[in-house]
Write an enzyme that holds these catalytic residues in place. Sequence first.
Site, PDB file in Angstrom:
ATOM      1  N   ASP A 141       0.624  -1.163   0.011  1.00  0.00           N
ATOM      2  CA  ASP A 141      -0.314   0.691   0.293  1.00  0.00           C
ATOM      3  C   ASP A 141       0.471   1.349   0.471  1.00  0.00           C
ATOM      4  O   ASP A 141       0.235   2.377  -0.260  1.00  0.00           O
ATOM      5  CB  ASP A 141      -0.594   0.314   1.099  1.00  0.00           C
ATOM      6  N   GLU A 142       1.942   1.143  -0.358  1.00  0.00           N
ATOM      7  CA  GLU A 142       3.237   1.682   0.480  1.00  0.00           C
ATOM      8  C   GLU A 142       2.863   2.947  -1.083  1.00  0.00           C
ATOM      9  O   GLU A 142       3.283   3.746  -1.262  1.00  0.00           O
ATOM     10  CB  GLU A 142       3.893   1.822   0.769  1.00  0.00           C
ATOM     11  N   TYR A 152      12.156   3.061  -1.628  1.00  0.00           N
ATOM     12  CA  TYR A 152      11.597   2.263  -1.827  1.00  0.00           C
ATOM     13  C   TYR A 152      10.105   1.700  -2.263  1.00  0.00           C
ATOM     14  O   TYR A 152      10.076   0.433  -3.666  1.00  0.00           O
ATOM     15  CB  TYR A 152      11.161   0.923   0.011  1.00  0.00           C
ATOM     16  N   LYS A 158       9.106  -0.331  -6.129  1.00  0.00           N
ATOM     17  CA  LYS A 158       7.582  -1.150  -5.710  1.00  0.00           C
ATOM     18  C   LYS A 158       6.539  -0.821  -7.083  1.00  0.00           C
ATOM     19  O   LYS A 158       5.455  -1.267  -7.486  1.00  0.00           O
ATOM     20  CB  LYS A 158       6.973  -1.142  -4.184  1.00  0.00           C
TER      21      LYS A 158
END
Length: 351
Positions: free
Chosen positions: A134-135, A158, A162
């Site tokens: 969800d980030e 990060y 993703k």
Amino acid sequence: MSTWLVTGGAGFIGGNFVLEAVAAGVRVINLDALTYAGNLDTLSSLQDNPDHVFVHGDIGDRALVERLLAEHRPDAVVNFAAESHVDRSIDGPAAFVQTNVVGTLALLEAVRDYWKGLEGGAKDAFRFLHVSTDEVYGTLGETGLFTETTPYAPNSPYSASKAASDHLVRAFHHTYGLPVLTTNCSNNYGPYHFPEKLIPLVIAKALAGEPLPVYGDGKQVRDWLFVSDHCEAIRTVLAKGRVGETYNVGGNAEKQNLEVVKTICALLDERRPREDGRPRESQIAFVADRPGHDRRYAIDASKLRDELGWVPKYTFERGIAETVDWYLANQPWVQRVLDGSYRLERIGVAA
């Protein structure tokens, strides 16, 4: 018997997924690069199981991936392989781009060519499931939820890496027709979690009598998802998800970081009190916030519920209690991570 190629299957979520898949009767080919977060101790119960084939290697090694696909003819590929710690991505973003972007691209190319060579029912049934976070959506205010249509706004190296991998997966579906599925999950917790992450870190430091570091004011909010619930959600999406779709996976358990830490302290005080009788909350130490720290994440998992019938089984209260109990009962596993010996003995590694 179904055969799945699982990448990153010696990590936290991947390891739990592999254990559950093999227990459910799936033959798993487990490809993991065994970076610091890959731990074969997690898979020790499968050491002599013929339905678990461990291969030490990188998703970016296209020749290796092509060989595994040709040899084992999997019905699905489930991609957990990723660098995943925000703090480490701030210190060294290049490794995250290499694994999460370049590596995912190499994996997709190999899987695309394998899928093109399949015929009939095998080709129709094949799936590539990409596990994400969800980030990628960025941060929320005090209200609102992330949905599958929330615009991407990653705030750390990060999450940016993703997000890039998610876009590549989408592109391979729309460009080449590869039958993909993507899941974006909230914060996982549970057994076999590497002790650099919040919950296992707090348990380890609390037991050692050390300060419990809490970033900033501790009021950052996360939606906590018990890892076994997440594994079941992935199996559900793999079995019933619509090709090309994304499904958010959440635990319906929004908690402030400070509340999580205090809950762990209370559970440890009940189960293993300090010798001096003081509450472990006294060990909490607020530290400088990390750069770009997202304030709140929260998942709307109604699509997964309404379309595929999945809902989490674990409340946070049940899950965190079971997690604390697991760490108390498995201190040898924790100590081998903390002292680094888990990396010195690579049991049952195939080349």
